[in-house]
Design a protein around this motif. Structure first.
Motif, PDB file in Angstrom:
ATOM      1  N   MET A   1      -1.593 -30.873 -33.316  1.00  7.57           N
ATOM      2  CA  MET A   1      -1.509 -31.409 -34.675  1.00  7.57           C
ATOM      3  C   MET A   1      -0.047 -31.625 -35.048  1.00  7.57           C
ATOM      4  O   MET A   1       0.771 -30.713 -34.991  1.00  7.57           O
ATOM      5  CB  MET A   1      -2.152 -30.431 -35.666  1.00  7.57           C
ATOM      6  CG  MET A   1      -1.957 -30.796 -37.132  1.00  7.57           C
ATOM      7  SD  MET A   1      -2.720 -29.574 -38.220  1.00  7.57           S
ATOM      8  CE  MET A   1      -2.062 -30.083 -39.801  1.00  7.57           C
ATOM      9  N   ALA A   2       0.304 -32.841 -35.427  1.00  6.42           N
ATOM     10  CA  ALA A   2       1.659 -33.139 -35.885  1.00  6.42           C
ATOM     11  C   ALA A   2       1.792 -32.750 -37.352  1.00  6.42           C
ATOM     12  O   ALA A   2       0.794 -32.656 -38.076  1.00  6.42           O
ATOM     13  CB  ALA A   2       1.947 -34.624 -35.704  1.00  6.42           C
ATOM     14  N   ILE A   3       3.026 -32.540 -37.798  1.00  6.96           N
ATOM     15  CA  ILE A   3       3.185 -32.161 -39.203  1.00  6.96           C
ATOM     16  C   ILE A   3       2.738 -33.295 -40.120  1.00  6.96           C
ATOM     17  O   ILE A   3       2.391 -33.051 -41.278  1.00  6.96           O
ATOM     18  CB  ILE A   3       4.631 -31.733 -39.528  1.00  6.96           C
ATOM     19  CG1 ILE A   3       5.606 -32.903 -39.394  1.00  6.96           C
ATOM     20  CG2 ILE A   3       5.066 -30.568 -38.687  1.00  6.96           C
ATOM     21  CD1 ILE A   3       6.975 -32.582 -39.980  1.00  6.96           C
ATOM     22  N   SER A   4       2.707 -34.515 -39.610  1.00  5.67           N
ATOM     23  CA  SER A   4       2.239 -35.637 -40.425  1.00  5.67           C
ATOM     24  C   SER A   4       0.755 -35.516 -40.763  1.00  5.67           C
ATOM     25  O   SER A   4       0.264 -36.189 -41.669  1.00  5.67           O
ATOM     26  CB  SER A   4       2.505 -36.962 -39.710  1.00  5.67           C
ATOM     27  OG  SER A   4       1.851 -36.995 -38.455  1.00  5.67           O
ATOM     28  N   ASP A   5       0.030 -34.655 -40.041  1.00  6.44           N
ATOM     29  CA  ASP A   5      -1.399 -34.451 -40.306  1.00  6.44           C
ATOM     30  C   ASP A   5      -1.649 -33.402 -41.383  1.00  6.44           C
ATOM     31  O   ASP A   5      -2.795 -33.176 -41.776  1.00  6.44           O
ATOM     32  CB  ASP A   5      -2.122 -34.032 -39.025  1.00  6.44           C
ATOM     33  CG  ASP A   5      -2.100 -35.118 -37.963  1.00  6.44           C
ATOM     34  OD1 ASP A   5      -2.197 -36.305 -38.345  1.00  6.44           O
ATOM     35  OD2 ASP A   5      -1.969 -34.787 -36.773  1.00  6.44           O
ATOM     36  N   ILE A   6      -0.599 -32.745 -41.833  1.00  9.35           N
ATOM     37  CA  ILE A   6      -0.760 -31.720 -42.868  1.00  9.35           C
ATOM     38  C   ILE A   6      -1.206 -32.371 -44.166  1.00  9.35           C
ATOM     39  O   ILE A   6      -0.650 -33.375 -44.605  1.00  9.35           O
ATOM     40  CB  ILE A   6       0.566 -30.959 -43.074  1.00  9.35           C
ATOM     41  CG1 ILE A   6       0.887 -30.127 -41.828  1.00  9.35           C
ATOM     42  CG2 ILE A   6       0.502 -30.067 -44.306  1.00  9.35           C
ATOM     43  CD1 ILE A   6       2.254 -29.473 -41.869  1.00  9.35           C
ATOM     44  N   ARG A   7      -2.221 -31.788 -44.796  1.00 13.99           N
ATOM     45  CA  ARG A   7      -2.774 -32.323 -46.032  1.00 13.99           C
ATOM     46  C   ARG A   7      -2.145 -31.635 -47.238  1.00 13.99           C
ATOM     47  O   ARG A   7      -1.535 -30.573 -47.118  1.00 13.99           O
ATOM     48  CB  ARG A   7      -4.289 -32.121 -46.068  1.00 13.99           C
ATOM     49  CG  ARG A   7      -5.055 -32.686 -44.879  1.00 13.99           C
ATOM     50  CD  ARG A   7      -6.477 -32.151 -44.896  1.00 13.99           C
ATOM     51  NE  ARG A   7      -6.479 -30.689 -44.886  1.00 13.99           N
ATOM     52  CZ  ARG A   7      -7.542 -29.939 -45.166  1.00 13.99           C
ATOM     53  NH1 ARG A   7      -8.686 -30.515 -45.495  1.00 13.99           N
ATOM     54  NH2 ARG A   7      -7.467 -28.618 -45.123  1.00 13.99           N
ATOM     55  N   ARG A   8      -2.330 -32.245 -48.385  1.00 17.75           N
ATOM     56  CA  ARG A   8      -1.854 -31.637 -49.629  1.00 17.75           C
ATOM     57  C   ARG A   8      -2.488 -30.258 -49.825  1.00 17.75           C
ATOM     58  O   ARG A   8      -1.829 -29.309 -50.250  1.00 17.75           O
ATOM     59  CB  ARG A   8      -2.183 -32.543 -50.820  1.00 17.75           C
ATOM     60  CG  ARG A   8      -1.745 -31.969 -52.164  1.00 17.75           C
ATOM     61  CD  ARG A   8      -2.089 -32.890 -53.320  1.00 17.75           C
ATOM     62  NE  ARG A   8      -1.764 -32.259 -54.590  1.00 17.75           N
ATOM     63  CZ  ARG A   8      -0.587 -32.304 -55.175  1.00 17.75           C
ATOM     64  NH1 ARG A   8       0.397 -32.964 -54.602  1.00 17.75           N
ATOM     65  NH2 ARG A   8      -0.371 -31.699 -56.332  1.00 17.75           N
ATOM     66  N   GLU A   9      -3.783 -30.143 -49.494  1.00 14.39           N
ATOM     67  CA  GLU A   9      -4.480 -28.871 -49.656  1.00 14.39           C
ATOM     68  C   GLU A   9      -3.861 -27.782 -48.783  1.00 14.39           C
ATOM     69  O   GLU A   9      -3.827 -26.605 -49.169  1.00 14.39           O
ATOM     70  CB  GLU A   9      -5.962 -29.036 -49.311  1.00 14.39           C
ATOM     71  CG  GLU A   9      -6.760 -29.870 -50.306  1.00 14.39           C
ATOM     72  CD  GLU A   9      -6.513 -31.367 -50.167  1.00 14.39           C
ATOM     73  OE1 GLU A   9      -5.882 -31.770 -49.162  1.00 14.39           O
ATOM     74  OE2 GLU A   9      -6.938 -32.121 -51.054  1.00 14.39           O
ATOM     75  N   ASP A  10      -3.379 -28.159 -47.602  1.00 12.66           N
ATOM     76  CA  ASP A  10      -2.729 -27.184 -46.723  1.00 12.66           C
ATOM     77  C   ASP A  10      -1.434 -26.674 -47.352  1.00 12.66           C
ATOM     78  O   ASP A  10      -1.112 -25.481 -47.264  1.00 12.66           O
ATOM     79  CB  ASP A  10      -2.429 -27.810 -45.361  1.00 12.66           C
ATOM     80  CG  ASP A  10      -3.677 -28.329 -44.661  1.00 12.66           C
ATOM     81  OD1 ASP A  10      -4.750 -27.728 -44.848  1.00 12.66           O
ATOM     82  OD2 ASP A  10      -3.573 -29.343 -43.947  1.00 12.66           O
ATOM     83  N   VAL A  11      -0.691 -27.584 -47.977  1.00  8.85           N
ATOM     84  CA  VAL A  11       0.563 -27.195 -48.629  1.00  8.85           C
ATOM     85  C   VAL A  11       0.278 -26.258 -49.801  1.00  8.85           C
ATOM     86  O   VAL A  11       0.958 -25.240 -49.982  1.00  8.85           O
ATOM     87  CB  VAL A  11       1.339 -28.440 -49.102  1.00  8.85           C
ATOM     88  CG1 VAL A  11       2.597 -28.031 -49.867  1.00  8.85           C
ATOM     89  CG2 VAL A  11       1.712 -29.311 -47.910  1.00  8.85           C
ATOM     90  N   LEU A  12      -0.740 -26.581 -50.584  1.00 11.35           N
ATOM     91  CA  LEU A  12      -1.093 -25.711 -51.711  1.00 11.35           C
ATOM     92  C   LEU A  12      -1.538 -24.338 -51.218  1.00 11.35           C
ATOM     93  O   LEU A  12      -1.232 -23.311 -51.843  1.00 11.35           O
ATOM     94  CB  LEU A  12      -2.200 -26.359 -52.542  1.00 11.35           C
ATOM     95  CG  LEU A  12      -1.799 -27.623 -53.315  1.00 11.35           C
ATOM     96  CD1 LEU A  12      -3.026 -28.269 -53.954  1.00 11.35           C
ATOM     97  CD2 LEU A  12      -0.768 -27.294 -54.383  1.00 11.35           C
ATOM     98  N   GLY A  13      -2.245 -24.308 -50.098  1.00 11.56           N
ATOM     99  CA  GLY A  13      -2.643 -23.029 -49.519  1.00 11.56           C
ATOM    100  C   GLY A  13      -1.445 -22.216 -49.072  1.00 11.56           C
ATOM    101  O   GLY A  13      -1.407 -20.983 -49.238  1.00 11.56           O
ATOM    102  N   ALA A  14      -0.448 -22.892 -48.513  1.00 11.41           N
ATOM    103  CA  ALA A  14       0.771 -22.201 -48.091  1.00 11.41           C
ATOM    104  C   ALA A  14       1.513 -21.621 -49.290  1.00 11.41           C
ATOM    105  O   ALA A  14       2.021 -20.491 -49.241  1.00 11.41           O
ATOM    106  CB  ALA A  14       1.672 -23.172 -47.325  1.00 11.41           C
ATOM    107  N   ILE A  15       1.562 -22.375 -50.373  1.00  6.92           N
ATOM    108  CA  ILE A  15       2.221 -21.886 -51.589  1.00  6.92           C
ATOM    109  C   ILE A  15       1.507 -20.648 -52.120  1.00  6.92           C
ATOM    110  O   ILE A  15       2.143 -19.654 -52.500  1.00  6.92           O
ATOM    111  CB  ILE A  15       2.259 -23.001 -52.653  1.00  6.92           C
ATOM    112  CG1 ILE A  15       3.218 -24.113 -52.214  1.00  6.92           C
ATOM    113  CG2 ILE A  15       2.672 -22.448 -54.013  1.00  6.92           C
ATOM    114  CD1 ILE A  15       3.157 -25.347 -53.092  1.00  6.92           C
ATOM    115  N   ALA A  16       0.174 -20.696 -52.137  1.00  8.65           N
ATOM    116  CA  ALA A  16      -0.597 -19.544 -52.615  1.00  8.65           C
ATOM    117  C   ALA A  16      -0.341 -18.319 -51.743  1.00  8.65           C
ATOM    118  O   ALA A  16      -0.233 -17.188 -52.248  1.00  8.65           O
ATOM    119  CB  ALA A  16      -2.087 -19.886 -52.628  1.00  8.65           C
ATOM    120  N   LEU A  17      -0.229 -18.526 -50.444  1.00  6.80           N
ATOM    121  CA  LEU A  17       0.036 -17.415 -49.532  1.00  6.80           C
ATOM    122  C   LEU A  17       1.425 -16.831 -49.779  1.00  6.80           C
ATOM    123  O   LEU A  17       1.606 -15.607 -49.803  1.00  6.80           O
ATOM    124  CB  LEU A  17      -0.088 -17.898 -48.087  1.00  6.80           C
ATOM    125  CG  LEU A  17       0.005 -16.839 -46.980  1.00  6.80           C
ATOM    126  CD1 LEU A  17      -1.045 -15.755 -47.182  1.00  6.80           C
ATOM    127  CD2 LEU A  17      -0.167 -17.491 -45.616  1.00  6.80           C
TER     128      LEU A  17
END
Length: 408
Positions: free
Chosen positions: A1-17
């Motif tokens: 998986m390239a970083i270009s495949d990262i979704r907005r939801e993944d970023v929000l999950g990272a922030i929550a973590l």
């Protein structure tokens, strides 16, 4: 998986973590990410190292592999580009300076005077007013907006934040020859001018260099940062309204339509009432947009498809009832001033249209023009995109609120 495949939801999950008081520090340590020095993602007024967020988001996405600091061999460009494309604001360092301001705490709580003056200066820049202004010319104006934030029995003296902001990346204070440091008496007697630094002023007001969307995103991020620092102050939202900064949305809203942003703001204001959430559209403006969308939809259904239509939005969980002989269609209508890439649906609307398919439709009237210049807003134009019949689950449903059963 390239970083270009990262979704907005993944970023929000990272922030929550990262916000988790236990897991956040632990995962930073495991992935060898240190303290961010530049290019911080701004979300809800808080700052996050962009590489750390993307590294964790990669692990939460389809790749299921966290990226460590060593995996980012290049610079920040690809990371920053990804986050911006996913609708996030990334600060190069200027806004972080707001959180580093040294504020007076001698009266038991931080005095927010510097933040208030910064917002005042930002509003001036958005209005196209001169960057530097002599102190005595605005002393009374500043005293008025500072008064609701007094931490002592006496009203705040505007000269204090006028001087205290000097030295930050956001502020410039005129320096008299041979006066180091500048004192209150210097400012008052010499009527010293001050204002936003030129780079910040240009970032807000330079139309030739920065498009309106980017300028608004910068200001929204600045407001978010100040809100995170002082948002519990009862005078904060009235101040934003007075300065014309209450309708900019939030960094959590970058890339969202105003309708979606307002829906999220309404939910968050209930779940976290201490924070202040401005809305982008007034009730009258929303009504004008909705009525225009319904009219465009009815005209199309009647003129092009031969239906008889009725506006049932006040009594039903859908907006237009269309009939032709024995045939009927229940139509959900959504109007927006944007390109219509996303709209808000209630759980009742989703349930109804799942049950009524194929006798249902979604009508999105996008790019409506909203005229706010008169006493009452007026909506015109609009381009209809009609899905008939409408399969709700073929789109992407994203929850913006949850009901949680505590088990108590």
């Amino acid at each position: 998986m390239a970083i270009s495949d990262i979704r907005r939801e993944d970023v929000l999950g990272a922030i929550a973590l990262l916000d988790d008081p236990v897991d956040g520090p632990e995962i930073r340590k495991q992935l060898h990410f240190g303290r961010a020095l530049a290019y911080r993602l701004v979300h809800s007024g808080r700052f996050y190292d962009s590489k750390t967020v993307v590294g964790i988001a990669h692990g939460l996405g389809a790749g299921r592999k966290y990226l460590t600091s060593q995996d980012f061999s290049g610079g920040f460009e690809s990371v920053v580009t990804l986050l911006k494309r996913r609708g996030f604001f990334v600060d190069s360092g200027v806004l972080h300076d707001i959180s580093q301001l040294r504020v007076d705490r001698t009266h038991g709580r931080p005095a927010p005077y510097q933040y208030v003056v910064l917002l005042w200066a930002i509003a001036r820049a958005r209005a196209g007013l001169p960057r530097m202004v002599p102190f005595q010319d605005v002393r009374d104006e500043l005293a008025d907006i500072l008064a609701p934030f007094a931490v002592a029995q006496t009203g705040p003296d505007p000269v204090m934040p006028w001087i205290a902001l000097d030295g930050s990346l956001l502020w410039e204070l005129e320096k008299p020859a041979g006066a180091q440091p500048v004192s209150e008496s210097h400012v008052k007697s010499l009527n010293l001018a001050a204002g936003l630094s030129k780079s910040v002023y240009d970032r807000i007001s330079d139309e030739d260099t920065w498009p309106e969307r980017a300028r608004k995103a910068f200001v929204a991020a600045a407001v978010d940062v100040v809100a995170n620092l002082t948002g519990s102050e009862p005078g904060f939202l009235p101040l934003l309204q007075q300065l014309g900064l209450a309708d900019l949305g939030s960094t959590t809203d970058v890339g969202r339509s105003p309708e979606v942003a307002d829906a999220i703001a309404a939910v968050e204001s209930v779940s976290n009432p201490r924070r202040m959430f401005g809305t982008r559209l007034t009730a009258a403006q929303k009504t004008a947009i909705e009525e225009r969308a319904v009219q465009v939809t009815r005209d199309c259904l009647e003129d092009e498809f031969g239906y008889s239509t009725k506006d049932v939005g006040n009594t039903e969980s859908y907006d237009v009832h269309a009939t032709k002989g024995q045939e009927f269609v229940k139509v959900e209508v959504k109007g927006t001033t944007t390109d219509g890439a996303e709209v808000v649906l209630t759980s009742n609307e989703v349930d109804l249209h799942r049950a009524e398919h194929p006798n249902n439709a979604l009508a999105v009237v996008r790019n409506i023009t909203l005229d706010r210049s008169g006493d009452q807003p007026a909506a015109t134009g609009g381009e209809l995109v009609l899905s008939m019949p409408w399969e709700v689950d073929k789109g992407e449903l994203t929850p913006i609120v949850y009901k949680y059963r505590t088990g108590f």
